[in-house]
Design an enzyme around this catalytic site. Sequence first.
Site, PDB file in Angstrom:
ATOM      1  N   ARG A 130       0.814  -1.232   0.000  1.00  0.00           N
ATOM      2  CA  ARG A 130       0.000   0.000   0.000  1.00  0.00           C
ATOM      3  C   ARG A 130       0.841   1.272   0.000  1.00  0.00           C
ATOM      4  NH1 ARG A 130      -3.010  -3.135   3.641  1.00  0.00           N
ATOM      5  NH2 ARG A 130      -4.846  -4.022   2.605  1.00  0.00           N
ATOM      6  N   LYS A 152       3.286  11.544 -11.167  1.00  0.00           N
ATOM      7  CA  LYS A 152       2.373  10.732 -11.987  1.00  0.00           C
ATOM      8  C   LYS A 152       3.074   9.414 -12.291  1.00  0.00           C
ATOM      9  CE  LYS A 152      -0.483  13.993 -14.523  1.00  0.00           C
ATOM     10  NZ  LYS A 152      -0.821  14.505 -15.866  1.00  0.00           N
ATOM     11  N   GLU A 194      10.022  18.010 -24.993  1.00  0.00           N
ATOM     12  CA  GLU A 194       9.441  18.379 -23.691  1.00  0.00           C
ATOM     13  C   GLU A 194      10.135  19.621 -23.129  1.00  0.00           C
ATOM     14  OE1 GLU A 194       6.719  16.870 -22.435  1.00  0.00           O
ATOM     15  OE2 GLU A 194       6.746  14.754 -23.009  1.00  0.00           O
ATOM     16  N   LYS A 240       7.943  23.030 -13.853  1.00  0.00           N
ATOM     17  CA  LYS A 240       7.041  21.930 -13.508  1.00  0.00           C
ATOM     18  C   LYS A 240       6.752  21.929 -12.011  1.00  0.00           C
ATOM     19  CE  LYS A 240       5.706  17.210 -14.156  1.00  0.00           C
ATOM     20  NZ  LYS A 240       5.786  15.995 -14.928  1.00  0.00           N
ATOM     21  N   GLU A 250      -3.948  17.660 -10.800  1.00  0.00           N
ATOM     22  CA  GLU A 250      -4.455  18.060 -12.122  1.00  0.00           C
ATOM     23  C   GLU A 250      -5.950  18.347 -12.137  1.00  0.00           C
ATOM     24  OE1 GLU A 250      -2.501  16.199 -15.527  1.00  0.00           O
ATOM     25  OE2 GLU A 250      -4.352  16.463 -16.665  1.00  0.00           O
ATOM     26  N   ARG A 254      -2.330  22.119 -13.961  1.00  0.00           N
ATOM     27  CA  ARG A 254      -1.361  21.069 -14.332  1.00  0.00           C
ATOM     28  C   ARG A 254      -1.613  20.548 -15.743  1.00  0.00           C
ATOM     29  NH1 ARG A 254       1.352  16.168 -10.814  1.00  0.00           N
ATOM     30  NH2 ARG A 254       2.519  15.311 -12.558  1.00  0.00           N
ATOM     31  N   ASN A 258       0.214  19.244 -20.528  1.00  0.00           N
ATOM     32  CA  ASN A 258      -0.196  18.339 -21.601  1.00  0.00           C
ATOM     33  C   ASN A 258      -0.200  19.024 -22.974  1.00  0.00           C
ATOM     34  OD1 ASN A 258      -0.614  16.273 -19.748  1.00  0.00           O
ATOM     35  ND2 ASN A 258      -2.716  16.927 -19.349  1.00  0.00           N
ATOM     36  N   HIS A 261      -0.058  16.986 -26.098  1.00  0.00           N
ATOM     37  CA  HIS A 261      -0.187  15.570 -25.754  1.00  0.00           C
ATOM     38  C   HIS A 261      -1.474  14.917 -26.262  1.00  0.00           C
ATOM     39  CE1 HIS A 261       3.360  16.359 -23.424  1.00  0.00           C
ATOM     40  NE2 HIS A 261       3.403  15.134 -22.949  1.00  0.00           N
ATOM     41  N   HIS A 265      -0.536  11.841 -28.134  1.00  0.00           N
ATOM     42  CA  HIS A 265      -0.865  10.484 -27.674  1.00  0.00           C
ATOM     43  C   HIS A 265      -1.610   9.706 -28.762  1.00  0.00           C
ATOM     44  CE1 HIS A 265      -0.548  11.150 -23.018  1.00  0.00           C
ATOM     45  NE2 HIS A 265       0.609  11.013 -23.596  1.00  0.00           N
ATOM     46  N   HIS A 279       7.756   8.839 -28.013  1.00  0.00           N
ATOM     47  CA  HIS A 279       6.833   9.709 -27.276  1.00  0.00           C
ATOM     48  C   HIS A 279       7.148  11.197 -27.522  1.00  0.00           C
ATOM     49  CE1 HIS A 279       4.235  11.151 -24.057  1.00  0.00           C
ATOM     50  NE2 HIS A 279       5.263  11.872 -23.612  1.00  0.00           N
TER      51      HIS A 279
HETATM   52  P1  NAD Z   1      12.230   5.291 -22.166  1.00  0.00           P
HETATM   53  O1  NAD Z   1      12.154   5.200 -20.724  1.00  0.00           O
HETATM   54  O2  NAD Z   1      11.646   4.190 -22.980  1.00  0.00           O
HETATM   55  O3  NAD Z   1      13.759   5.467 -22.584  1.00  0.00           O
HETATM   56  C1  NAD Z   1      14.071   5.603 -23.947  1.00  0.00           C
HETATM   57  C2  NAD Z   1      15.147   4.604 -24.391  1.00  0.00           C
HETATM   58  O4  NAD Z   1      16.411   5.061 -23.931  1.00  0.00           O
HETATM   59  C3  NAD Z   1      14.974   3.188 -23.859  1.00  0.00           C
HETATM   60  O5  NAD Z   1      15.364   2.303 -24.871  1.00  0.00           O
HETATM   61  C4  NAD Z   1      15.972   3.122 -22.705  1.00  0.00           C
HETATM   62  O6  NAD Z   1      16.434   1.814 -22.489  1.00  0.00           O
HETATM   63  C5  NAD Z   1      17.064   4.010 -23.208  1.00  0.00           C
HETATM   64  N1  NAD Z   1      17.845   4.707 -22.191  1.00  0.00           N
HETATM   65  C6  NAD Z   1      17.382   5.379 -21.119  1.00  0.00           C
HETATM   66  N2  NAD Z   1      18.364   6.018 -20.502  1.00  0.00           N
HETATM   67  C7  NAD Z   1      19.501   5.740 -21.195  1.00  0.00           C
HETATM   68  C8  NAD Z   1      20.843   6.153 -21.055  1.00  0.00           C
HETATM   69  N3  NAD Z   1      21.227   7.030 -20.123  1.00  0.00           N
HETATM   70  N4  NAD Z   1      21.742   5.656 -21.923  1.00  0.00           N
HETATM   71  C9  NAD Z   1      21.353   4.806 -22.902  1.00  0.00           C
HETATM   72  N5  NAD Z   1      20.095   4.421 -23.119  1.00  0.00           N
HETATM   73  C10 NAD Z   1      19.180   4.890 -22.266  1.00  0.00           C
HETATM   74  O7  NAD Z   1      11.553   6.627 -22.744  1.00  0.00           O
HETATM   75  P2  NAD Z   1      11.418   8.135 -22.224  1.00  0.00           P
HETATM   76  O8  NAD Z   1      11.343   8.954 -23.447  1.00  0.00           O
HETATM   77  O9  NAD Z   1      12.414   8.476 -21.182  1.00  0.00           O
HETATM   78  O10 NAD Z   1      10.007   8.127 -21.477  1.00  0.00           O
HETATM   79  C11 NAD Z   1       8.815   7.975 -22.188  1.00  0.00           C
HETATM   80  C12 NAD Z   1       7.743   7.574 -21.213  1.00  0.00           C
HETATM   81  O11 NAD Z   1       7.597   8.579 -20.223  1.00  0.00           O
HETATM   82  C13 NAD Z   1       6.380   7.382 -21.846  1.00  0.00           C
HETATM   83  O12 NAD Z   1       5.831   6.181 -21.392  1.00  0.00           O
HETATM   84  C14 NAD Z   1       5.575   8.564 -21.321  1.00  0.00           C
HETATM   85  O13 NAD Z   1       4.201   8.264 -21.222  1.00  0.00           O
HETATM   86  C15 NAD Z   1       6.210   8.787 -19.987  1.00  0.00           C
HETATM   87  N6  NAD Z   1       6.028  10.136 -19.441  1.00  0.00           N
HETATM   88  C16 NAD Z   1       5.585  10.242 -18.159  1.00  0.00           C
HETATM   89  C17 NAD Z   1       5.422  11.490 -17.600  1.00  0.00           C
HETATM   90  C18 NAD Z   1       4.982  11.606 -16.159  1.00  0.00           C
HETATM   91  O14 NAD Z   1       4.735  12.729 -15.711  1.00  0.00           O
HETATM   92  N7  NAD Z   1       4.928  10.532 -15.418  1.00  0.00           N
HETATM   93  C19 NAD Z   1       5.707  12.655 -18.325  1.00  0.00           C
HETATM   94  C20 NAD Z   1       6.171  12.503 -19.635  1.00  0.00           C
HETATM   95  C21 NAD Z   1       6.332  11.233 -20.188  1.00  0.00           C
HETATM   96  N1  GLY Z   2       3.723  15.325 -17.949  1.00  0.00           N
HETATM   97  C1  GLY Z   2       2.471  15.777 -17.484  1.00  0.00           C
HETATM   98  C2  GLY Z   2       2.363  15.899 -15.999  1.00  0.00           C
HETATM   99  O1  GLY Z   2       3.246  15.545 -15.263  1.00  0.00           O
HETATM  100  O2  GLY Z   2       1.365  16.351 -15.523  1.00  0.00           O
END
Ligand code: NAD
Ligand code: GLY
Length: 382
Positions: A130, A152, A194, A240, A250, A254, A258, A261, A265, A279
């Site tokens: 939990r 998030k 971003e 942020k 949100e 917040r 997006n 997005h 998306h 992404h």
């Molecule tokens: P990811 O985590 O898939 O990483 C991208 C690629 O880079 C992967 O293949 C990973 O293995 C590789 N990688 C990561 N760090 C590395 C490094 N230092 N050296 C070599 N390779 C490396 O993708 P991302 O673009 O970081 O994240 C995308 C995700 O984030 C999506 O799922 C999106 O929905 C999410 N997201 C979440 C929020 C939130 O607020 N929680 C905000 C924006 C995006």
């Molecule tokens: N990336 C959108 C949020 O964190 O709200």
Amino acid sequence: MTAPLRASEPIIVPVALGARAYEIVIGRGQLATLGARIKVLRAAAKCVVVTDVNVAQKHLAACQDALAAAGIESSAIVVPEGEGSKSYATFETVCEAIIAARIERGDLVVALGGGVIGDLAGFAAASVRRGLDFVQVPTTLLAQVDSSVGGKTGINSRHGKNLVGAFHQPILVVADTALLDTLPEREFRAGYAEVAKYGLLGDAEFFAWLEANWQGVFAGGKSSGVLAREHAIAVCCRGKAAIVARDERETGDRALLNLGHTFGHALEAGCGFSGRLLHGEAVALGIVLAFEFSARRGLIGDAEAGRALAHLAAAGLPTHLKEVAGCVPGIDALMDLIAQDKKVKRGKLTFILVRGIGQAFVENDVSAAEVRAFLADKLNQK
Ligand code: NAD
Ligand code: GLY
């Protein structure tokens, strides 16, 4: 991405969330301080590091060494890389492995990776027993400026992205900018969408700085007298943190984060969450569409929409639908995907639109017919 490895004085960005407040530590070489920082926050905690195969190969040993140097015991859970790991199956694997590693309340989950790992490990931390505390160690540009901050967490459903999850704030974020040196260039570029987003949504001065200094952000090192990459990450994190502090769940502002997005998306899902469109690349296209849609509504001039597009294109990001590899989904599929997005309320679509560079606002009352006509025109331009 070739700056020499050296430690820099960190920039500390506070996230002011009362009892859930935490710091974002930004700087080259900061991974080495992870154990010491955790020791201050949770003196007796042991850690389980969740990471993906690519990051494990490059940075897991250094992460576990940093924990060991502070006398912190750790184990690791390594999952496949990519969006496919934000799934029920991998979530179950991670939760079971955390339990098997005897991580109790008072111990910590460390998310070492990009947004996929942060979202997945954060959700597992929110769920096991939990709620376990967790630390974000973001290793992509996207994760350092966005996903590691704000709490998030979640996984994808067959109905769409991020539809199962929880708000769960980390207790610490350590963004070591040297880790970005090993990131594939395409991933760095995607994360830059971003970065530009923060200027475009609320900080015109930062956007102008990016127009002049984006190459310094990509290269690392100094630009206009500051460490460009660290400066850009810190500005994004401050932006942020301010938004999250006033609207953690949100219910209002917040949603500005997006920008790009809703369109993004839909395109990302339409491409099957594959390497055809990352992404951040989908976000770049979505931002351009949001600016063009705003121009079509008479909210901004074509010149402002053109300025946003020109900067993203200069940084090498896709800005036209024709740049998406393979075929873009048709208008019916795109409208279905937009309708499934969680930004839909009672049949009306919510979009983040703009009244200028740095002047985004939430528009809750966009009709599907208007979006369909706009997107149909864009698809016909292909
Ligand atoms: P990811 O985590 O898939 O990483 C991208 C690629 O880079 C992967 O293949 C990973 O293995 C590789 N990688 C990561 N760090 C590395 C490094 N230092 N050296 C070599 N390779 C490396 O993708 P991302 O673009 O970081 O994240 C995308 C995700 O984030 C999506 O799922 C999106 O929905 C999410 N997201 C979440 C929020 C939130 O607020 N929680 C905000 C924006 C995006
Ligand atoms: N990336 C959108 C949020 O964190 O709200």
